[in-house]
Structure formats: structure tokens, C-alpha cells
Design a protein around this motif. Sequence first.
Motif, PDB file in Angstrom:
ATOM      1  N   CYS A  90      28.383 -68.425  20.675  1.00  0.00           N
ATOM      2  CA  CYS A  90      29.461 -67.709  19.986  1.00  0.00           C
ATOM      3  C   CYS A  90      29.748 -66.390  20.685  1.00  0.00           C
ATOM      4  CB  CYS A  90      29.087 -67.468  18.528  1.00  0.00           C
ATOM      5  SG  CYS A  90      30.311 -66.478  17.613  1.00  0.00           S
ATOM      6  N   PHE A  91      31.024 -66.041  20.776  1.00  0.00           N
ATOM      7  CA  PHE A  91      31.443 -64.809  21.423  1.00  0.00           C
ATOM      8  C   PHE A  91      30.830 -63.580  20.751  1.00  0.00           C
ATOM      9  CE2 PHE A  91      34.373 -61.207  21.653  1.00  0.00           C
ATOM     10  CZ  PHE A  91      34.512 -61.071  23.020  1.00  0.00           C
ATOM     11  N   TYR A  92      30.546 -63.699  19.443  1.00  0.00           N
ATOM     12  CA  TYR A  92      30.057 -62.554  18.682  1.00  0.00           C
ATOM     13  C   TYR A  92      28.523 -62.479  18.652  1.00  0.00           C
ATOM     14  CZ  TYR A  92      34.918 -62.544  17.198  1.00  0.00           C
ATOM     15  OH  TYR A  92      36.280 -62.523  17.192  1.00  0.00           O
ATOM     16  N   GLN A  93      27.868 -63.050  19.670  1.00  0.00           N
ATOM     17  CA  GLN A  93      26.404 -63.004  19.739  1.00  0.00           C
ATOM     18  C   GLN A  93      25.913 -61.549  19.810  1.00  0.00           C
ATOM     19  OE1 GLN A  93      24.419 -63.984  23.465  1.00  0.00           O
ATOM     20  NE2 GLN A  93      23.032 -65.370  22.341  1.00  0.00           N
ATOM     21  N   ALA A  94      26.660 -60.709  20.514  1.00  0.00           N
ATOM     22  CA  ALA A  94      26.257 -59.305  20.639  1.00  0.00           C
ATOM     23  C   ALA A  94      26.271 -58.582  19.300  1.00  0.00           C
ATOM     24  CB  ALA A  94      27.186 -58.593  21.631  1.00  0.00           C
ATOM     25  N   ASN A  95      27.040 -59.107  18.344  1.00  0.00           N
ATOM     26  CA  ASN A  95      27.095 -58.496  17.006  1.00  0.00           C
ATOM     27  C   ASN A  95      26.043 -59.070  16.061  1.00  0.00           C
ATOM     28  OD1 ASN A  95      29.281 -57.166  18.025  1.00  0.00           O
ATOM     29  ND2 ASN A  95      30.821 -58.320  16.873  1.00  0.00           N
ATOM     30  N   GLY A  96      25.325 -60.108  16.533  1.00  0.00           N
ATOM     31  CA  GLY A  96      24.262 -60.673  15.714  1.00  0.00           C
ATOM     32  C   GLY A  96      24.381 -62.146  15.425  1.00  0.00           C
ATOM     33  N   CYS A  97      25.504 -62.791  15.800  1.00  0.00           N
ATOM     34  CA  CYS A  97      25.647 -64.223  15.532  1.00  0.00           C
ATOM     35  C   CYS A  97      24.755 -65.021  16.475  1.00  0.00           C
ATOM     36  CB  CYS A  97      27.109 -64.653  15.707  1.00  0.00           C
ATOM     37  SG  CYS A  97      27.366 -66.405  15.318  1.00  0.00           S
ATOM     38  N   GLN A  98      24.004 -65.950  15.927  1.00  0.00           N
ATOM     39  CA  GLN A  98      23.076 -66.755  16.717  1.00  0.00           C
ATOM     40  C   GLN A  98      23.546 -68.201  16.891  1.00  0.00           C
ATOM     41  OE1 GLN A  98      20.386 -65.261  18.169  1.00  0.00           O
ATOM     42  NE2 GLN A  98      21.330 -63.404  17.294  1.00  0.00           N
ATOM     43  N   GLU A  99      24.804 -68.457  16.522  1.00  0.00           N
ATOM     44  CA  GLU A  99      25.301 -69.831  16.567  1.00  0.00           C
ATOM     45  C   GLU A  99      25.559 -70.286  18.006  1.00  0.00           C
ATOM     46  OE1 GLU A  99      25.768 -72.038  14.225  1.00  0.00           O
ATOM     47  OE2 GLU A  99      25.293 -70.786  12.478  1.00  0.00           O
ATOM     48  N   ILE A 100      25.150 -71.524  18.279  1.00  0.00           N
ATOM     49  CA  ILE A 100      25.479 -72.217  19.525  1.00  0.00           C
ATOM     50  C   ILE A 100      26.177 -73.501  19.101  1.00  0.00           C
ATOM     51  CG2 ILE A 100      24.585 -73.325  21.603  1.00  0.00           C
ATOM     52  CD1 ILE A 100      22.198 -71.424  21.485  1.00  0.00           C
ATOM     53  N   LEU A 101      27.406 -73.665  19.547  1.00  0.00           N
ATOM     54  CA  LEU A 101      28.244 -74.719  18.967  1.00  0.00           C
ATOM     55  C   LEU A 101      28.778 -75.676  20.030  1.00  0.00           C
ATOM     56  CD1 LEU A 101      29.517 -71.722  17.562  1.00  0.00           C
ATOM     57  CD2 LEU A 101      29.684 -73.512  15.827  1.00  0.00           C
ATOM     58  N   PRO A 102      29.098 -76.914  19.607  1.00  0.00           N
ATOM     59  CA  PRO A 102      29.781 -77.832  20.517  1.00  0.00           C
ATOM     60  C   PRO A 102      31.132 -77.245  20.919  1.00  0.00           C
ATOM     61  CG  PRO A 102      28.937 -79.003  18.587  1.00  0.00           C
ATOM     62  CD  PRO A 102      28.788 -77.541  18.301  1.00  0.00           C
ATOM     63  N   TYR A 103      31.558 -77.532  22.113  1.00  0.00           N
ATOM     64  CA  TYR A 103      32.817 -77.012  22.664  1.00  0.00           C
ATOM     65  C   TYR A 103      33.977 -77.178  21.665  1.00  0.00           C
ATOM     66  CZ  TYR A 103      36.754 -76.659  25.989  1.00  0.00           C
ATOM     67  OH  TYR A 103      37.922 -76.309  26.628  1.00  0.00           O
ATOM     68  N   GLU A 104      34.097 -78.374  21.043  1.00  0.00           N
ATOM     69  CA  GLU A 104      35.233 -78.672  20.172  1.00  0.00           C
ATOM     70  C   GLU A 104      35.156 -77.947  18.834  1.00  0.00           C
ATOM     71  OE1 GLU A 104      35.212 -82.897  20.004  1.00  0.00           O
ATOM     72  OE2 GLU A 104      36.159 -83.142  21.967  1.00  0.00           O
ATOM     73  N   ALA A 105      33.969 -77.446  18.457  1.00  0.00           N
ATOM     74  CA  ALA A 105      33.819 -76.754  17.173  1.00  0.00           C
ATOM     75  C   ALA A 105      33.910 -75.242  17.319  1.00  0.00           C
ATOM     76  CB  ALA A 105      32.485 -77.137  16.524  1.00  0.00           C
ATOM     77  N   LEU A 106      33.976 -74.759  18.547  1.00  0.00           N
ATOM     78  CA  LEU A 106      33.915 -73.322  18.804  1.00  0.00           C
ATOM     79  C   LEU A 106      35.104 -72.566  18.209  1.00  0.00           C
ATOM     80  CD1 LEU A 106      32.343 -71.072  20.306  1.00  0.00           C
ATOM     81  CD2 LEU A 106      33.810 -71.518  22.286  1.00  0.00           C
ATOM     82  N   ASP A 107      36.294 -73.113  18.377  1.00  0.00           N
ATOM     83  CA  ASP A 107      37.514 -72.430  17.931  1.00  0.00           C
ATOM     84  C   ASP A 107      37.464 -72.125  16.436  1.00  0.00           C
ATOM     85  OD1 ASP A 107      39.956 -71.293  18.363  1.00  0.00           O
ATOM     86  OD2 ASP A 107      41.094 -73.141  18.162  1.00  0.00           O
ATOM     87  N   LYS A 108      37.160 -73.145  15.631  1.00  0.00           N
ATOM     88  CA  LYS A 108      37.129 -72.979  14.176  1.00  0.00           C
ATOM     89  C   LYS A 108      36.057 -71.970  13.760  1.00  0.00           C
ATOM     90  CE  LYS A 108      36.902 -75.679   9.886  1.00  0.00           C
ATOM     91  NZ  LYS A 108      35.898 -74.872   9.196  1.00  0.00           N
ATOM     92  N   HIS A 109      34.896 -72.042  14.396  1.00  0.00           N
ATOM     93  CA  HIS A 109      33.814 -71.121  14.040  1.00  0.00           C
ATOM     94  C   HIS A 109      34.198 -69.666  14.313  1.00  0.00           C
ATOM     95  CE1 HIS A 109      29.924 -69.144  13.803  1.00  0.00           C
ATOM     96  NE2 HIS A 109      30.173 -68.641  15.021  1.00  0.00           N
ATOM     97  N   GLU A 110      34.770 -69.401  15.475  1.00  0.00           N
ATOM     98  CA  GLU A 110      35.059 -68.019  15.848  1.00  0.00           C
ATOM     99  C   GLU A 110      36.180 -67.413  15.004  1.00  0.00           C
ATOM    100  OE1 GLU A 110      35.553 -67.800  20.070  1.00  0.00           O
ATOM    101  OE2 GLU A 110      33.393 -67.935  20.441  1.00  0.00           O
ATOM    102  N   ILE A 111      37.051 -68.250  14.470  1.00  0.00           N
ATOM    103  CA  ILE A 111      38.071 -67.743  13.543  1.00  0.00           C
ATOM    104  C   ILE A 111      37.412 -67.248  12.255  1.00  0.00           C
ATOM    105  CG2 ILE A 111      40.012 -68.445  12.064  1.00  0.00           C
ATOM    106  CD1 ILE A 111      40.879 -70.334  14.307  1.00  0.00           C
ATOM    107  N   GLU A 112      36.361 -67.949  11.822  1.00  0.00           N
ATOM    108  CA  GLU A 112      35.721 -67.641  10.542  1.00  0.00           C
ATOM    109  C   GLU A 112      34.430 -66.837  10.686  1.00  0.00           C
ATOM    110  OE1 GLU A 112      35.072 -71.534   9.020  1.00  0.00           O
ATOM    111  OE2 GLU A 112      37.200 -71.900   8.554  1.00  0.00           O
ATOM    112  N   CYS A 113      33.979 -66.604  11.891  1.00  0.00           N
ATOM    113  CA  CYS A 113      32.670 -65.985  12.118  1.00  0.00           C
ATOM    114  C   CYS A 113      32.561 -64.633  11.401  1.00  0.00           C
ATOM    115  CB  CYS A 113      32.440 -65.802  13.613  1.00  0.00           C
ATOM    116  SG  CYS A 113      30.798 -65.113  13.984  1.00  0.00           S
TER     117      CYS A 113
END
Length: 377
Positions: A90-113
Amino acid sequence: MTSIQQKGISSERISQSTSVNVDDLECSICRDLLWKPVACRKCETPFCSTCMNRWLANRTITCPTCCDTYIERKCPPFVTKVLSHLQIICFYQANGCQEILPYEALDKHEIECGYQFAKCPGCQLEMLKKDFLNHKKSCELVPMTCKDCKLMYKRNEATTKHTEKICLRKQLKRLKHEYKESKGAIQKLNIELREIRHLYSSIKPTVITFEDLPSAAKNLLHMPNVYKGFRWTKISYMHELLAIKKYSKSGYVSSFLPGDSLHVGFFGETATISIEPPNETFSLISIMACAAWNDDLELTITAYRKSIEVNQHSVILLFGRPQRIMLQWKNIDKVVFKPSGGTAHPGCDEGPGAHVSLTQLTIDDLSLSSSNFLTFD
């Protein structure tokens, strides 16, 4: 740059646990990992969709690699298949997010992260999205809107700018405004209603049911040249007894309305009704008709004024089931009826086909002189 901003993904965000070789998954423009890729139809080179849009925005039509003209196509399936096996941090790992996601699920996660930053609309403080809801509930500067009076105020102004008295006064003012607008609308509607009533009080509709025609109990007869002030072309009529005796399987039999005339008009080809005196007009309010032999017979009705087409309406008629066709056509001098199509009703294979039974016509005779009306005893 986040993935949701639709630019290529840095190779550093690819999880080291993946076994996928990403050497061939690089965008030729931004040199990062492809994001929502498209490709050139000719050379099949893939690019990030946003990178390609920016490239074309510079008013160039060439492919960024080698082709004279770029024509877009979907990315080759093998590329999207390889991308789908990637695991992205996840792009927001530096802010504390520890999620590692499949390529196709990344967009939806980062909108809601919940680890992306959000700014409070009240105090303008930046905080993590996951903490925003709790902060908003207590922030004294958050703007609020009263559901009753619609007044906007900040939470810390509730005791001064949104007291109960102020709220009631605002509601009363709004209700008075709505009442004034409603009253004006009602007055306008009343004026229109009076005009409509005045108009309809002067209208004397004539319902033509063919009840006063000479008896056609023995033979089919042509409609008189002048009947009810109109000229009838290629329209005939028959008596109910004749329909029962000679055409018992037809829709004519069931087209006679109980308590109405013992005659019905009918036609099997293009027929017309026109007004005789020059410069006279009439209004055709409605007709009642049904199909005599076919199911799903189409009837096209066209109105003219001084030989110019002014209205047209098509309807599908049912076998032996008279239906009222509302038209409300004003200031016309000729109506053309054209039946077509349909399929023979079961048991009516030997019938003449596209025949229409005409049961009633409702005419506004306001523009007709009563001296033009002929009756037959």
C-alpha cells in the motif's frame, strides 16, 4: 504518487515475496510498473493509460516507441495475467498501513485506506482518515446544518447563532416563503383551470356510432358520400345480424358494443374521412376500433390540414376487442387510416386480412355548421 492517481507504480512497492519477473512489465514512458495498461495495436507495446493520455495530449499521434501512428487496443492478455499475480505494498505504508494487496485489489483499497491524510473542514488540522470521524464529532469548528431550519453554523456557535428561538424564527420565515410560492402557484393553476373549463364548456363533442344509417342487415353497404358533414372514402358498414350470419368467426361479431348501434364501419385498405366545406376544420378526439381478421394489426392514423401532415399515430389493434384510441387532434380537415400487417387469427385463415372494424368516432364539431349534418331514418 498513489495508485489511485493512476500513474505507474514504483518497483520498490512490489512485495519481495513475489516470484514474478517484472522486467517486461515496465511502462516505456514513466519507467515504473504498468498501471491500468493499454497498448499500441501495431507493436503491442504496453503503457500506463494515464501516461499515454498525457502523451497524446501533446497533440502527437505517434507511438512513443516506433510506430508512425498510435492506435489504442487492450493490453495483451499475457501482460495483465502476469500483473494479476503481483502483490503490491500500500502507498500509505509510511503512515502505518501494513497491507500488501493483489494488483487488482490495490485501487479499491487505496481509495478507502484509513492511513491516508484528511483535513478537518473546521479546524483545518490534518490527520489520518481512520481518526477523522472521532475528531469530527468533537471539533468545535466543524460546520453544521440544522435539519429543521437549514441554518449553517459552527459547533461552538450553537449557543449564540443557533438558539431554539433563532431556529423557530428561521423555520417560520422559510414556511412563509414556501406558502407565498405555493399560493402563487395555486393562483396560476386556478387561472389555467378556469380557462380549460371555459374552453371545454364551448365544446360539444359528437359521438358517431353509425346508428342512423340505412339498414345493412342483408348486404354490405358503402358509407354515404356525405354523412355527418364528412366525406367517407373506401369505408363501408354492416349490420350486426349480417356479421353474425356471414362472418361468425370474424372480429366484427364482437366489435358491436352492447346498447350501442347495430352498425359498424369497416375498411381493408387506406381509407379517409374529410370535411367538405372549404376552410372548415374539425377536431378528432378519439376513435374506437379493433382488428376484424388478424391479430396484432397495425393501424396508422394521419391527420392533415390543407394537405399538410400535422399529426400521426400508430397503434396495434387486437382481434375483436374494440379499444379507444385517444388523439385530441384539433383544426384538421382530413384523416387517413392505413391498416397493415398482423397475422391471421386462429380460424380466420380464409379471411381478407388487414380489415379494421370502426365502432365509434368522437368529433369536436365546434367548427362545423349544424346544417352540414345529414341523418338517415
